[in-house]
Motif scaffolding. Structure first.
Motif, PDB file in Angstrom:
ATOM      1  N   THR A 111       4.213   9.525 -11.870  1.00  0.00           N
ATOM      2  CA  THR A 111       3.955  10.663 -12.663  1.00  0.00           C
ATOM      3  C   THR A 111       2.665  11.176 -12.426  1.00  0.00           C
ATOM      4  N   PRO A 112       2.329  11.687 -11.252  1.00  0.00           N
ATOM      5  CA  PRO A 112       0.775  12.243 -11.088  1.00  0.00           C
ATOM      6  C   PRO A 112       0.612  13.704 -12.046  1.00  0.00           C
ATOM      7  N   GLY A 113      -0.696  13.807 -12.256  1.00  0.00           N
ATOM      8  CA  GLY A 113      -0.957  15.142 -13.024  1.00  0.00           C
ATOM      9  C   GLY A 113      -2.160  14.904 -13.713  1.00  0.00           C
ATOM     10  N   HIS A 114      -1.995  13.969 -14.703  1.00  0.00           N
ATOM     11  CA  HIS A 114      -3.326  13.346 -15.605  1.00  0.00           C
ATOM     12  C   HIS A 114      -4.461  12.925 -14.240  1.00  0.00           C
ATOM     13  N   THR A 115      -3.758  11.991 -13.532  1.00  0.00           N
ATOM     14  CA  THR A 115      -4.550  11.583 -12.294  1.00  0.00           C
ATOM     15  C   THR A 115      -3.613  11.641 -11.198  1.00  0.00           C
ATOM     16  N   ALA A 116      -4.284  11.476 -10.068  1.00  0.00           N
ATOM     17  CA  ALA A 116      -3.491  11.813  -8.724  1.00  0.00           C
ATOM     18  C   ALA A 116      -2.406  10.711  -8.487  1.00  0.00           C
ATOM     19  N   GLY A 117      -2.590   9.606  -8.986  1.00  0.00           N
ATOM     20  CA  GLY A 117      -1.734   8.362  -8.749  1.00  0.00           C
ATOM     21  C   GLY A 117      -1.025   7.725 -10.170  1.00  0.00           C
ATOM     22  N   HIS A 118      -1.211   8.444 -11.244  1.00  0.00           N
ATOM     23  CA  HIS A 118      -0.611   8.075 -12.544  1.00  0.00           C
ATOM     24  C   HIS A 118       0.946   7.436 -12.090  1.00  0.00           C
ATOM     25  N   VAL A 119       1.276   6.387 -12.644  1.00  0.00           N
ATOM     26  CA  VAL A 119       2.548   5.869 -12.678  1.00  0.00           C
ATOM     27  C   VAL A 119       3.167   5.543 -14.281  1.00  0.00           C
ATOM     28  N   SER A 120       4.245   5.612 -14.564  1.00  0.00           N
ATOM     29  CA  SER A 120       4.813   5.315 -15.932  1.00  0.00           C
ATOM     30  C   SER A 120       5.686   4.206 -15.505  1.00  0.00           C
ATOM     31  N   TYR A 121       6.174   3.206 -16.577  1.00  0.00           N
ATOM     32  CA  TYR A 121       7.209   2.177 -16.433  1.00  0.00           C
ATOM     33  C   TYR A 121       8.256   2.347 -17.161  1.00  0.00           C
ATOM     34  N   TYR A 122       9.436   2.069 -16.623  1.00  0.00           N
ATOM     35  CA  TYR A 122      10.578   2.387 -17.372  1.00  0.00           C
ATOM     36  C   TYR A 122      11.556   1.126 -17.306  1.00  0.00           C
ATOM     37  N   LEU A 123      11.943   0.545 -18.554  1.00  0.00           N
ATOM     38  CA  LEU A 123      12.880  -0.486 -18.785  1.00  0.00           C
ATOM     39  C   LEU A 123      14.127  -0.240 -19.196  1.00  0.00           C
ATOM     40  N   LEU A 129      10.202   3.360 -22.208  1.00  0.00           N
ATOM     41  CA  LEU A 129       9.341   4.125 -21.453  1.00  0.00           C
ATOM     42  C   LEU A 129       7.738   4.044 -21.787  1.00  0.00           C
ATOM     43  N   PHE A 130       6.918   3.476 -20.861  1.00  0.00           N
ATOM     44  CA  PHE A 130       5.602   3.523 -21.208  1.00  0.00           C
ATOM     45  C   PHE A 130       5.013   4.543 -20.280  1.00  0.00           C
ATOM     46  N   ALA A 131       4.609   5.891 -20.836  1.00  0.00           N
ATOM     47  CA  ALA A 131       4.220   6.860 -20.200  1.00  0.00           C
ATOM     48  C   ALA A 131       2.720   7.105 -20.202  1.00  0.00           C
ATOM     49  N   ALA A 132       2.261   6.399 -20.968  1.00  0.00           N
ATOM     50  CA  ALA A 132       0.530   6.486 -21.149  1.00  0.00           C
ATOM     51  C   ALA A 132       0.040   7.913 -21.165  1.00  0.00           C
ATOM     52  N   ASP A 133      -0.520   8.616 -20.247  1.00  0.00           N
ATOM     53  CA  ASP A 133      -1.098   9.590 -20.516  1.00  0.00           C
ATOM     54  C   ASP A 133      -0.587  10.930 -19.612  1.00  0.00           C
ATOM     55  N   THR A 134       0.792  10.725 -19.226  1.00  0.00           N
ATOM     56  CA  THR A 134       1.580  11.719 -18.812  1.00  0.00           C
ATOM     57  C   THR A 134       2.137  12.555 -19.851  1.00  0.00           C
ATOM     58  N   LEU A 135       3.072  11.711 -20.768  1.00  0.00           N
ATOM     59  CA  LEU A 135       3.799  12.707 -21.856  1.00  0.00           C
ATOM     60  C   LEU A 135       3.275  11.818 -23.192  1.00  0.00           C
ATOM     61  N   PHE A 136       2.813  12.678 -23.979  1.00  0.00           N
ATOM     62  CA  PHE A 136       2.274  12.527 -25.479  1.00  0.00           C
ATOM     63  C   PHE A 136       3.300  13.057 -26.245  1.00  0.00           C
ATOM     64  N   ALA A 137       3.314  12.239 -27.482  1.00  0.00           N
ATOM     65  CA  ALA A 137       4.145  13.139 -28.573  1.00  0.00           C
ATOM     66  C   ALA A 137       3.734  14.495 -28.642  1.00  0.00           C
ATOM     67  N   LEU A 138       4.818  15.427 -28.219  1.00  0.00           N
ATOM     68  CA  LEU A 138       4.130  16.827 -28.689  1.00  0.00           C
ATOM     69  C   LEU A 138       3.283  17.484 -27.682  1.00  0.00           C
ATOM     70  N   GLY A 139       2.831  16.623 -26.542  1.00  0.00           N
ATOM     71  CA  GLY A 139       1.991  17.331 -25.776  1.00  0.00           C
ATOM     72  C   GLY A 139       2.146  16.335 -24.456  1.00  0.00           C
ATOM     73  N   CYS A 140       1.288  16.639 -23.533  1.00  0.00           N
ATOM     74  CA  CYS A 140       1.101  15.928 -22.190  1.00  0.00           C
ATOM     75  C   CYS A 140      -0.243  15.882 -21.771  1.00  0.00           C
ATOM     76  N   GLY A 141      -0.696  14.904 -20.936  1.00  0.00           N
ATOM     77  CA  GLY A 141      -2.239  14.754 -20.490  1.00  0.00           C
ATOM     78  C   GLY A 141      -2.945  15.796 -19.866  1.00  0.00           C
ATOM     79  N   ARG A 142      -4.166  16.033 -19.949  1.00  0.00           N
ATOM     80  CA  ARG A 142      -5.112  16.927 -19.531  1.00  0.00           C
ATOM     81  C   ARG A 142      -5.088  16.696 -17.948  1.00  0.00           C
ATOM     82  N   LEU A 143      -4.992  17.718 -17.151  1.00  0.00           N
ATOM     83  CA  LEU A 143      -4.929  17.681 -15.824  1.00  0.00           C
ATOM     84  C   LEU A 143      -6.493  17.634 -15.178  1.00  0.00           C
TER      85      LEU A 143
END
Length: 255
Positions: A111-123, A129-143
């Motif tokens: 899930t790149p965007g916030h950083t060039a190699g960001h990943v998310s983990y899905y169970l 889903l652990f989305a870290a700084d890609t998807l926020f509640a009502l937002g998304c990470g800064r680019l």
């Protein structure tokens, strides 16, 4: 749900998370923002960590990697594209990889965007889903390192997960995100209601996470670039979804 999850605050607004497979006792730490609150969570739960799942290289997500690795002898898993920047990394993962946390499968989504190699983990078994700084509640990470098109594509991957998927994010940013979101989507009654609920939660110093994919699809403007009301509000009825997303991200950066 096959796993138990302990969420807690680190630093000023980071979330720390422990994920515990009930069947086997295997436990993962999702990112390592700060050693002390993570150790307190381990003591509180009695769960002994076996791995850290690192989402990206930013210091507020890897600060405690080496200290925790030395203390517990755990394995650090992280994105191949950022391996050189992740302290103590043992296993490099990329799109389509999967591994086991006890009896629970963990799938890697790039899930790149916030950083060039960001990943998310899905169970998938537990629907988490652990989305870290890609998807926020009502937002998304800064680019910081990616482009709007890159982040838009990453969010589309996450938005395609089942609506019931529980989402854990990297920061408690929801109040400011809600105040911005209503400027983008002011006629969305579900968003208006949610914004009031978030105001009340934060007034009581309660967390606003986790969320779900379904809730975000209904209320998060960064997942709603296709929505006619948002397009009319922005004066972008003929723009592509990616262009609308880029405009929303630009406005959030300036808010």
């Amino acid at each position: 749900m096959a796993v138990e999850i302990e969420q807690f605050l680190c630093r000023s607004d980071n979330f720390g998370v422990l994920v515990h497979d009930k069947a086997t006792g295997a436990t993962a730490i999702i990112d390592a923002p700060e050693e002390r609150p993570i150790l307190e969570a381990i003591q509180r739960t009695g769960w002994q960590p076996t791995m850290i799942l690192t989402t990206h290289h930013h210091g507020d997500h890897v600060e405690a990697n080496l200290a925790l690795k030395e203390r517990f002898g755990l394995t650090i898993i992280g994105p191949k594209a950022e391996a050189s920047k992740i302290p103590g990394i043992d296993r490099q993962v990329s799109e389509g990889d999967s591994f086991q946390l006890g009896d629970e499968e963990v799938r890697v989504i790039e899930t790149p965007g916030h950083t060039a190699g960001h990943v998310s983990y899905y169970l998938p078994k537990s629907g988490v889903l652990f989305a870290a700084d890609t998807l926020f509640a009502l937002g998304c990470g800064r680019l910081f390192e990616g482009t709007p098109a890159m982040m838009h594509a990453s969010l589309a991957k996450l938005a395609a997960l089942p609506a019931a998927t529980t989402v854990y994010c990297g920061h408690e940013y929801t109040l400011s995100n809600a105040r911005f979101a209503v400027t983008i989507d002011p006629t969305n009654s579900a968003l208006t209601k949610r914004a009031k609920e978030i105001e009340a939660l934060r007034a009581d110093d309660k967390p606003t996470l986790p969320t779900t994919i379904g809730v975000e699809l209904a209320t998060n403007p960064f997942l709603r670039a296709h929505d006619p009301a948002i397009r009319r509000n922005l004066g972008m009825e003929r723009a592509t979804d990616a262009e609308v997303f880029a405009e929303i991200r630009k406005r959030k950066d300036l808010a």
